[in-house]
Design an enzyme around this catalytic site. Structure first.
Site, PDB file in Angstrom:
ATOM      1  N   LYS A  79      16.106 -19.617  12.247  1.00 16.36           N
ATOM      2  CA  LYS A  79      15.394 -21.183  12.309  1.00 16.36           C
ATOM      3  C   LYS A  79      14.721 -21.863  13.707  1.00 16.36           C
ATOM      4  O   LYS A  79      15.347 -21.872  14.187  1.00 16.36           O
ATOM      5  CB  LYS A  79      16.923 -21.451  11.605  1.00 16.36           C
ATOM      6  CG  LYS A  79      16.826 -22.624  11.070  1.00 16.36           C
ATOM      7  CD  LYS A  79      18.163 -23.126  10.702  1.00 16.36           C
ATOM      8  CE  LYS A  79      17.836 -24.588  10.134  1.00 16.36           C
ATOM      9  NZ  LYS A  79      19.670 -25.682   9.445  1.00 16.36           N
ATOM     10  N   SER A 159      20.056 -26.382   4.276  1.00 13.30           N
ATOM     11  CA  SER A 159      18.620 -26.865   4.868  1.00 13.30           C
ATOM     12  C   SER A 159      17.846 -25.401   5.307  1.00 13.30           C
ATOM     13  O   SER A 159      16.738 -25.518   5.805  1.00 13.30           O
ATOM     14  CB  SER A 159      19.109 -27.958   6.492  1.00 13.30           C
ATOM     15  OG  SER A 159      19.254 -26.577   7.647  1.00 13.30           O
ATOM     16  N   SER A 183      24.215 -25.797   5.363  1.00  9.00           N
ATOM     17  CA  SER A 183      23.149 -25.799   5.381  1.00  9.00           C
ATOM     18  C   SER A 183      23.145 -24.136   5.605  1.00  9.00           C
ATOM     19  O   SER A 183      21.974 -23.472   5.400  1.00  9.00           O
ATOM     20  CB  SER A 183      22.962 -26.049   6.483  1.00  9.00           C
ATOM     21  OG  SER A 183      22.070 -27.238   6.080  1.00  9.00           O
TER      22      SER A 183
HETATM   23  N1  GLN Z   1      22.112 -31.373   2.580  1.00 10.62           N
HETATM   24  C1  GLN Z   1      23.531 -31.591   4.180  1.00 10.62           C
HETATM   25  C2  GLN Z   1      22.522 -32.664   4.820  1.00 10.62           C
HETATM   26  O1  GLN Z   1      21.688 -33.416   3.923  1.00 10.62           O
HETATM   27  C3  GLN Z   1      23.282 -30.220   4.964  1.00 10.62           C
HETATM   28  C4  GLN Z   1      22.758 -29.874   5.528  1.00 10.62           C
HETATM   29  C5  GLN Z   1      22.844 -29.501   7.084  1.00 10.62           C
HETATM   30  O2  GLN Z   1      24.111 -28.511   6.968  1.00 10.62           O
HETATM   31  N2  GLN Z   1      22.439 -29.064   7.989  1.00 10.62           N
HETATM   32  O3  GLN Z   1      23.090 -33.428   5.702  1.00 10.62           O
END
Ligand code: GLN
Length: 501
Positions: A79, A159, A183
């Site tokens: 990532k 994400s 995410s």
């Molecule tokens: N979707 C969540 C956010 O937008 C979680 C993102 C994540 O876990 N990095 O904050």
């Protein structure tokens, strides 16, 4: 020979060790698959030479009879939130475009030490903010999955959308993810793969671009529970460079996997059965309960009374920390620098430092990142700190206490991972609240710092994957993995997306 790109971590590692194929052959096969899958936009940069060099080192070590690491010969996707020495690290942002770190994140270094190689840096939501991988400066990722009878582009979730797309498309046997509010788990669920977020502090955050430091955790995204156990063992461990790193030995999760849940109590939180829940999600959850019983577990209803406040608390705490963490991107130290025209600035005679900050940040951050910075600075401002930030911290403590009390009644908790299957690209982008609702089942465990995983459990009526989530006690990754394995064995999820890319 088996098509090498169908293999996961364990199969590759064991096959390389046994001499069934070389690590170089594996790396070449995946490098080719990555190059052919550009249409998915899963990678921001590819690093085929990194994968080949790591493979050659493993093949040479094997030829000499040296001991091989737990990930020996496995090329993975990284990532693009992990700093990788000499390889562009952007967090999918314009502000970090071109940034090549002088250092390696602890987690990626641990993986290289275990014999893994890198296929490339995976796309994500910008600064890991999002649930659909549509906030990336480098364009959205397209899920390899499609609804039956439709060619419309779907989100892989976010994400860690690049990670999820790459593993589910079998162009990487595994990938790293990070999870701040879901995410790892939500994209895993939306793409039919497996992912685990460990207990907060298990994996070092050193060298991981910070989003919300009290929540961020790295974890593996892979084909199955066993591969997740192997890879998490390689990633985790105490790191003196991260003050929140847990100074504890890494358990042998893979060797101790056990799908027999006899004597275990699986908790079903009644507050997760929300009004208007998609009947397909409810049915999947019921199926999971039946599987847990079949595996020998006792299923008990539990209560997590503050669940309804979790999302609101998360969307205060996470932006607050983000606004502070992202203050470092000022155009001075690294990445983009935008200098407004002399004379256009607010200072006397030409543009000043403030103008450079403003111009750099205006050009360098995307809309969602700006939204979070604005929300974060607002909730931390003198006039509103008590009303929002302090209140959210209190709610966070209550949510953690809900779980502590639940552990008197159960050993793990079973819930759906996400309230829906993969949705169409663009469907929720203009409605942040609809997007944030995707995290409704994943955020509570994040706020409490608990280990939690998503396991693919079935398909919806459109042929799209759905996942079940297992949440565990602090430090009980083993309990989570074991319950996940019990579900995996009963779900028998083998469907793969049909290749169109
Ligand atoms: N979707 C969540 C956010 O937008 C979680 C993102 C994540 O876990 N990095 O904050």
């Amino acid at each position: 020979m088996t098509e090498l790109t169908t293999l996961g971590i364990k199969a590759i590692r064991d096959g390389v060790a046994a001499g069934d194929f070389t690590a170089r052959e594996v790396a070449e096969a995946f490098n080719t698959a990555v190059a052919e899958a550009a249409a998915l936009n899963a990678f921001i940069v590819t690093t085929p030479d990194h994968a080949l060099a790591a493979a050659d080192a493993v093949d040479a070590a094997r030829a000499k009879g040296d001991a091989l690491g737990a990930m020996a010969g496995v090329p993975i996707g990284m990532k693009d939130l992990f700093a990788t020495r000499g390889v562009q690290t952007t967090a999918a942002s314009h502000i970090l475009e071109g940034f090549k770190p002088e250092y390696e994140s602890t987690v990626s270094q641990n993986l290289w030490n275990a014999g893994a190689g890198m296929l490339g840096k995976l796309n994500l939501d910008q600064f890991a903010m999002g649930s659909s991988n549509e906030t990336s400066y480098f364009g959205n990722v397209i899920s390899p999955w499609r609804k039956a009878g439709s060619n419309a582009g779907l989100t892989p979730g976010g994400s860690s959308g690049g990670s999820a797309a790459a593993v589910s498309a079998r162009i990487a046997p595994a990938a790293t993810g990070t999870d701040t509010g879901g995410s790892i788990r939500q994209p895993a669920a939306l793409t039919g793969i497996t992912g685990i977020k460990p207990t907060y502090g298990r994996c070092s955050r050193w060298g991981v671009v910070a989003f919300a430091s009290s929540l961020d955790q790295a974890g593996p995204m892979a084909q199955d529970v066993t591969d997740c156990a192997i890879m998490l063992e390689a990633m985790a461990g105490f790191d003196p460079k991260d003050s929140t790193s847990l100074d504890l030995p890494v358990p042998q999760w893979a060797a101790n996997l056990n799908a027999d849940l006899t004597g275990k109590r699986v908790g079903i939180p009644r507050e997760y059965r929300m009004d208007g829940m998609d009947p397909q999600i409810a049915a999947l959850w019921d199926q999971g309960i039946a599987w847990a019983k079949d595996a020998g577990a006792e299923v008990v209803e539990i209560s997590l009374p503050h669940t309804q406040y979790a999302l609101a608390a998360y969307y205060i705490v996470a932006p607050a920390e983000a606004s502070s963490n992202l203050a470092r991107y000022d155009g001075v130290r690294y990445g983009l620098r935008d200098l407004p025209d002399p004379g256009s600035g607010s200072g006397t005679g030409g543009s000043g430092l403030q103008d450079m900050y403003a111009a750099t940040r205006a050009a360098g951050f995307g809309d969602e990142v700006k939204r979070r910075i604005l929300i974060g600075t607002y909730v931390l401002s003198a006039g509103f700190y008590d009303a929002y930030y302090n209140q959210a911290q209190k709610v966070r403590a209550l949510i953690a206490r809900d779980f502590e009390q639940a552990w008197d009644h159960c050993d793990v908790i079973l819930t759906p991972t996400a309230p829906n299957a993969a949705f169409a690209l663009g469907e929720k982008l203009s409605d942040p609240l609809a997007m944030y609702l995707n995290d409704v089942f994943t955020v509570p465990a994040s706020l409490a710092g608990l280990p939690a995983m998503s396991v693919p459990a079935g398909l919806d009526a459109d042929g799209l994957p759905l996942g079940l989530q297992v949440i565990g006690k602090p430090l009980d990754e083993q309990g989570v993995l074991n319950a996940g394995l019990a579900i995996e064995q009963r779900a028998g999820f083998v469907t793969k997306p049909e290749k169109w890319w």
